[in-house]
Design a protein around this motif. Structure first.
Motif, PDB file in Angstrom:
ATOM      1  N   LYS A  49       0.829  -1.206   0.000  1.00  0.00           N
ATOM      2  CA  LYS A  49       0.000   0.000   0.000  1.00  0.00           C
ATOM      3  C   LYS A  49       0.862   1.255   0.000  1.00  0.00           C
ATOM      4  O   LYS A  49       0.485   2.271  -0.581  1.00  0.00           O
ATOM      5  N   TYR A  55      -1.187   4.730   0.883  1.00  0.00           N
ATOM      6  CA  TYR A  55      -0.710   5.630   1.926  1.00  0.00           C
ATOM      7  C   TYR A  55       0.202   6.628   1.229  1.00  0.00           C
ATOM      8  O   TYR A  55       1.316   6.294   0.828  1.00  0.00           O
ATOM      9  N   ARG A 350     -15.209 -18.107   7.698  1.00  0.00           N
ATOM     10  CA  ARG A 350     -15.645 -17.729   9.047  1.00  0.00           C
ATOM     11  C   ARG A 350     -16.141 -16.300   9.110  1.00  0.00           C
ATOM     12  O   ARG A 350     -16.995 -15.970   9.915  1.00  0.00           O
ATOM     13  N   LYS A 351     -15.612 -15.406   8.242  1.00  0.00           N
ATOM     14  CA  LYS A 351     -16.046 -14.015   8.326  1.00  0.00           C
ATOM     15  C   LYS A 351     -17.499 -13.864   7.890  1.00  0.00           C
ATOM     16  O   LYS A 351     -18.236 -13.065   8.442  1.00  0.00           O
ATOM     17  N   ARG A 352     -17.888 -14.625   6.874  1.00  0.00           N
ATOM     18  CA  ARG A 352     -19.265 -14.488   6.381  1.00  0.00           C
ATOM     19  C   ARG A 352     -20.248 -15.358   7.130  1.00  0.00           C
ATOM     20  O   ARG A 352     -21.337 -14.929   7.474  1.00  0.00           O
ATOM     21  N   LEU A 355     -19.037 -15.967  12.067  1.00  0.00           N
ATOM     22  CA  LEU A 355     -18.922 -15.012  13.157  1.00  0.00           C
ATOM     23  C   LEU A 355     -19.842 -13.829  12.941  1.00  0.00           C
ATOM     24  O   LEU A 355     -20.233 -13.533  11.821  1.00  0.00           O
ATOM     25  N   ASN A 356     -20.152 -13.158  14.043  1.00  0.00           N
ATOM     26  CA  ASN A 356     -20.777 -11.845  13.950  1.00  0.00           C
ATOM     27  C   ASN A 356     -19.651 -10.851  14.215  1.00  0.00           C
ATOM     28  O   ASN A 356     -19.277 -10.608  15.357  1.00  0.00           O
ATOM     29  N   LEU A 357     -19.099 -10.294  13.134  1.00  0.00           N
ATOM     30  CA  LEU A 357     -17.846  -9.550  13.241  1.00  0.00           C
ATOM     31  C   LEU A 357     -17.980  -8.285  14.067  1.00  0.00           C
ATOM     32  O   LEU A 357     -16.996  -7.808  14.624  1.00  0.00           O
ATOM     33  N   ILE A 358     -19.183  -7.696  14.132  1.00  0.00           N
ATOM     34  CA  ILE A 358     -19.294  -6.453  14.883  1.00  0.00           C
ATOM     35  C   ILE A 358     -19.650  -6.709  16.343  1.00  0.00           C
ATOM     36  O   ILE A 358     -19.877  -5.788  17.097  1.00  0.00           O
ATOM     37  N   GLU A 359     -19.693  -7.965  16.741  1.00  0.00           N
ATOM     38  CA  GLU A 359     -20.033  -8.287  18.126  1.00  0.00           C
ATOM     39  C   GLU A 359     -18.757  -8.711  18.866  1.00  0.00           C
ATOM     40  O   GLU A 359     -17.737  -9.005  18.248  1.00  0.00           O
ATOM     41  N   ASP A 360     -18.812  -8.735  20.191  1.00  0.00           N
ATOM     42  CA  ASP A 360     -17.594  -9.024  20.945  1.00  0.00           C
ATOM     43  C   ASP A 360     -17.342 -10.529  21.067  1.00  0.00           C
ATOM     44  O   ASP A 360     -18.138 -11.356  20.624  1.00  0.00           O
ATOM     45  N   PRO A 400      -7.311  -8.165  24.108  1.00  0.00           N
ATOM     46  CA  PRO A 400      -7.243  -7.452  25.387  1.00  0.00           C
ATOM     47  C   PRO A 400      -8.258  -7.969  26.399  1.00  0.00           C
ATOM     48  O   PRO A 400      -7.969  -8.060  27.564  1.00  0.00           O
ATOM     49  N   LYS A 408     -11.861  -7.345  14.798  1.00  0.00           N
ATOM     50  CA  LYS A 408     -10.524  -6.756  14.872  1.00  0.00           C
ATOM     51  C   LYS A 408      -9.449  -7.788  15.166  1.00  0.00           C
ATOM     52  O   LYS A 408      -8.272  -7.450  15.207  1.00  0.00           O
TER      53      LYS A 408
ATOM     54  N   GLY B 206     -26.163  -8.630  12.958  1.00  0.00           N
ATOM     55  CA  GLY B 206     -24.712  -8.624  12.751  1.00  0.00           C
ATOM     56  C   GLY B 206     -24.330  -9.436  11.541  1.00  0.00           C
ATOM     57  O   GLY B 206     -23.535  -9.016  10.713  1.00  0.00           O
ATOM     58  N   SER B 207     -24.867 -10.635  11.429  1.00  0.00           N
ATOM     59  CA  SER B 207     -24.626 -11.466  10.258  1.00  0.00           C
ATOM     60  C   SER B 207     -25.684 -12.544  10.214  1.00  0.00           C
ATOM     61  O   SER B 207     -25.638 -13.506  10.969  1.00  0.00           O
ATOM     62  N   GLN B 209     -26.310 -14.760   7.966  1.00  0.00           N
ATOM     63  CA  GLN B 209     -25.842 -16.075   7.520  1.00  0.00           C
ATOM     64  C   GLN B 209     -25.132 -16.814   8.642  1.00  0.00           C
ATOM     65  O   GLN B 209     -25.310 -18.014   8.826  1.00  0.00           O
ATOM     66  N   SER B 210     -24.316 -16.074   9.407  1.00  0.00           N
ATOM     67  CA  SER B 210     -23.659 -16.707  10.549  1.00  0.00           C
ATOM     68  C   SER B 210     -24.694 -17.194  11.544  1.00  0.00           C
ATOM     69  O   SER B 210     -24.595 -18.310  12.058  1.00  0.00           O
ATOM     70  N   MET B 214     -25.305 -20.947  13.079  1.00  0.00           N
ATOM     71  CA  MET B 214     -25.107 -21.218  14.500  1.00  0.00           C
ATOM     72  C   MET B 214     -26.358 -21.855  15.088  1.00  0.00           C
ATOM     73  O   MET B 214     -26.439 -22.071  16.290  1.00  0.00           O
TER      74      MET B 214
END
Lengths: 509, 332
Positions: A49, A55, A350-352, A355-360, A400, A408, B206-207, B209-210, B214
């Motif tokens: 980049k 950048y 796993r991303k699609r 997981l729920n990517l915006i959740e903890d 953390p 993230k 959130g998703s 499809q996920s 689940m």
């Protein structure tokens, strides 16, 4: 005439709190294929980049010399004008437009603002010939496969009179045949005098195609190897990437295999999008307790489709066949059924899908087992937190806290979250679809340790993987799948890459 | 080293999802303080209570909307359902139905309408925008089949509720409607944050499809949120009927957009999966306070409210971008 077309020296790039690149040097010779290897997060993409002006100059320290000139790119347009084109891992094509339109997007063949379609399509056709793509330039991009789309991207780069072509993980989404074709094409471009920089995780491809390789680790340049002069092996590159010699890429394990845990018989699945096409055809598999079984197959062999159709019929139509759990026939009509019967499936994407990517982290871990963590619909948040903490420790999830957002995390840590989620449901049978895809070498080892531990606990594990060495290193037994049919069952002792590949391609003539 | 970066990360990551809500809260306080400095008799508790009283119906409707938007959907029918609820109440009361039977019937009809839309959205895989747009036309049209005129309500139960004031001590008082709205908010907040249904709402948004893979009951969740939204709209319609003591087919036109604006100003992502109910409450309060300030200003016409809301939405979405900029952009 300089020997080096590109010389980047002393490149340092910091983000708030993180130093992504520290004094990195990269020298690329004219007309070579130069590979860049490194674990995820080593700084490969950041370096590219910087080079391509994503950048802009001033946001990094160091010097870029391209074709003998010092370059201070203010943006991608500047670097493209200089002849540097980057093709990202996620293809940047507009799916509803035609091939020709995509090739000349932003660079239209126009006369006084009016697009000359004859010229556009003719010239696009010429470019397609150069990259060996036999498609009509007016074909819509969404109608061709990913492999061909990659070729369109390259044709697009060629249309910009590229001198240095950068490819970020070009074969990650391609099957072996398309990959081979792409690598041939890159060799051809090299012979035409186009210099290529290729970022790849597939070390066998790097060995096969690159003239030299630069290894990055933790934002530092480790070394540049000349493939011809030094005798470079995969293990040599890996040891550079991880900073230690990898005598053993797989953790040791003594299998303790019990009685039958899971069996499917005569499993047939039809494609939901192409009526009448069998995606899985009369497949039968059996897993024992404490056993790690591999499922090998080329792209499109039906591995994921088989797994998902078994897992609560999440794929396919007109599914027929029998499923036995611990010797008793069961019906897994929904995902809830599957979970109740102790079957878990960790997806390849796993991303699609995983997981729920915006959740903890904690809410992702608890998601599939909320029933066990709640009473009369009320979630016990204390228990949820405790369970998540426990997994963070036992799975070594590097974050953390369990309140960190999953999106993230690195790929390896995301995968650990996915595995935690399914282990929490206390399954007897785990189907792991490409469990180490997009994960760096160090984290792969950790995932293997987790898989071994699951088997040790008496669970049956089915591993689907495109990487044959991984299956050979991990599994007690390997099934091969070809065109939806099980074509072989090979015990560990008899398994070799050649034998598996033979079985995986059987019946494809 | 690691502990320090860990601490830094903690400081950066944890509040991130709260930032939009905190910004709205800050905005609300700033508006209140500005109003207090600028106008006499503004900085009193009753001003805030009046905002609750005047916007109780919007608050209830926005609560339902929050559920829907958290799953990544949208419900355009709420304004029309509010109008339908007022019309039904007014006409049934005129026909001599008992007040409580009318209330129950209206709530049931609202819930059933929502349920039907949710089922269509899920099972036929049609975009919520289209389905609820159709629902919006349908409910609005049904109003006119009842009457094209405004129907006054003189039922004693309704007028009692409209005139009663709940004393909160001091000089402060609120209407029963405001109390109902607050109760709805509290129940909804509990459902969203402490129940499996709430978790499923966030997971679906959130998703989707996920969530499916689940084993989460995505179908049930999606249908549930539209049912909740329909129910909340009908309840909002009842509160509106208490407030205006009439039923009219042209009432609450555009309220769906006010509700969406309140939810977005409250920091909920339109794509779903992230947001808090308290944000929606603050969103409604901010909208209400704008109206109050404009009425205090005296010389400004009421349509300035719209202009301010429009500007505020812009500013707010920009603020969200700025504050959460790092998290939206991916660094591979």
């Amino acid at each position: 005439m300089t020997e080096h077309i590109l010389r980047m020296s002393g490149i340092t790039k910091t983000f708030p709190g993180v130093t992504a690149l520290q004094d990195v040097n990269l020298a690329v010779r004219r007309g070579e294929i130069h590979a860049i290897c490194g674990e995820n997060g080593a700084g490969k993409s950041t370096l590219m980049k910087v080079l391509s002006g994503v950048y802009p100059h001033g946001q990094y320290d160091g010097e870029i010399v391209f074709e003998g000139n010092r370059c201070e790119f203010g943006g991608i347009r500047d670097s493209e004008r200089a002849g540097i084109v980057i093709i990202h891992q996620e293809l940047a094509l507009s799916p509803q437009l035609s091939i020709a339109e995509n090739i000349y997007l932003g660079n239209e063949r126009a006369r006084r603002g009016i697009i000359d379609w004859n010229r556009t399509n003719y010239e696009a056709g010429e470019l397609l010939k150069r990259v060996g793509l036999r498609e009509n330039p007016t074909t819509t991009v969404s109608d061709i496969g990913v492999g061909k789309q990659q070729l369109v991207e390259i044709a697009k780069a060629l249309s910009k009179e590229v001198k240095l072509l950068i490819l970020d993980e070009p074969t990650a989404a391609l099957n072996d045949e398309d990959s081979a074709h792409l690598l041939d094409l890159l060799r051809g471009l090299r012979d035409e005098g186009i210099t290529c920089v290729i970022i790849s995780h597939k070390l066998n491809e790097v060995i096969a195609i690159a003239d030299s390789v630069t290894i990055l680790r933790d934002g530092h340049t480790i070394e540049t190897l000349d493939m011809a002069a030094d005798s470079v092996t995969e293990d040599r590159i890996i040891s550079g990437m991880v900073g230690r010699a990898l005598d053993n890429r797989f953790p040791p394990r003594t299998p303790a295999i019990g009685e039958e845990a899971f069996r499917i018989e005569d499993w047939t699945v039809y494609s939901p999008s192409q009526p009448g096409r069998k995606v899985v055809d009369g497949a039968s598999l059996m897993l024992r307790r404490g056993e790690i079984v591999g499922l090998a197959g080329l792209m499109g062999a039906g591995r994921t489709e088989l797994a998902m159709s078994v897992f609560g019929r999440t794929y396919g139509v007109h599914i027929s066949g029998r499923v036995f759990k611990g010797g008793k026939q069961v019906e897994l009509r929904t995902v809830q059924d599957a979970i109740r019967h102790g079957v878990a499936y960790a997806t390849e994407d796993r991303k699609r899908y995983g997981l729920n990517l915006i959740e903890d982290i904690k809410r992702n871990i608890s998601a599939a087992w909320l029933k066990g963590l709640s009473r009369r619909g009320w979630v016990n948040e204390y228990e949820e937190y405790r369970v998540a903490q426990q997994f963070r420790g036992s799975m070594n999830i590097k974050a953390p806290s369990v309140d960190s957002v999953v999106g993230k995390l690195s790929g390896g840590n995301q995968q650990k979250v996915v595995l935690s989620k399914w282990i929490l449901t206390e399954p007897d049978v785990l189907i792991l679809d490409e469990p180490t895809r997009g994960i760096d070498v160090g984290a792969k080892y950790e995932i293997y340790v987790i898989i071994n531990r699951l088997a040790e606990q008496g669970k049956a594990v089915l591993v689907i993987s495109s990487e044959l060495p991984e299956l050979l290193g991990l599994c007690d037994r390997i099934y091969t799948l070809s065109e939806g049919r099980v074509t072989g069952e090979v015990p560990r002792e008899e398994a070799t890459q050649e034998r598996l590949m033979y079985l995986m391609t059987k019946g494809q003539e | 080293m690691t502990s320090i970066t860990g601490l830094l990360d903690r400081r950066r990551t944890i509040p991130q999802k709260y930032i939009p809500v905190l910004v709205t809260a800050g905005l609300f306080v700033a508006m209140f303080v500005t109003g207090g400095i600028r106008y006499e008799n503004f900085a009193t508790g009753q001003i805030i209570l009046n905002v609750f009283i005047d916007n109780a119906f919007l608050l209830v409707v926005a609560v339902g909307m929050t559920f829907v938007i958290l799953t990544g959907g949208i419900d355009l029918s709420v304004g029309s359902v509010v109008a339908l609820a007022t019309m039904l109440s007014a006409s049934l009361l005129k026909d001599g139905w008992p007040a409580y039977a009318v209330m129950v019937l209206v709530l049931v009809i609202g819930g059933v309408l929502g349920l039907a839309m949710g089922a269509i959205i899920h099972y036929f895989e049609i975009q919520p925008f289209i389905v609820t747009l159709a629902g919006m036309f349908l409910a609005r049209g049904l109003c006119y089949t009842i009457s094209t005129e405004s129907i006054p309500i003189d039922n004693p139960t309704f007028t009692d509720i409209a005139q009663t004031r709940v004393n909160l001590g001091g000089d402060l008082s609120v209407s029963p409607s405001a109390v109902i709205a607050v109760v709805v908010v509290v129940i909804a907040a509990y459902v969203l944050h402490y129940t499996r249904l709430g978790r499923n709402v966030y997971a679906t948004g959130g998703s989707e499809q996920s969530a499916l893979l689940m084993g989460l009951p995505v179908a049930r969740t999606k249908i549930a949120v539209y049912t909740i939204s329909g129910f909340c709209s009908a309840l909002g319609g009842l509160l509106f009927a208490f407030y205006s003591l009439s039923g009219y087919g042209l009432s609450a036109v555009g309220m769906e957009l006010d509700a969406i604006a309140a939810v977005v100003i409250g920091g909920t992502l339109l794509t779903g999966g992230s947001g808090f109910l308290i944000g929606t409450v603050l969103g409604v309060l901010v909208l209400g306070l704008i109206q109050t300030i404009i009425s205090f200003e005296g010389t400004l016409s009421s349509w300035w409210t719209r202009i301010f809301i429009g500007m505020l939405l812009f500013v707010f979405i920009l603020l969200q971008r700025v504050f959460s900029g790092g998290s939206r952009r991916r660094t591979p």
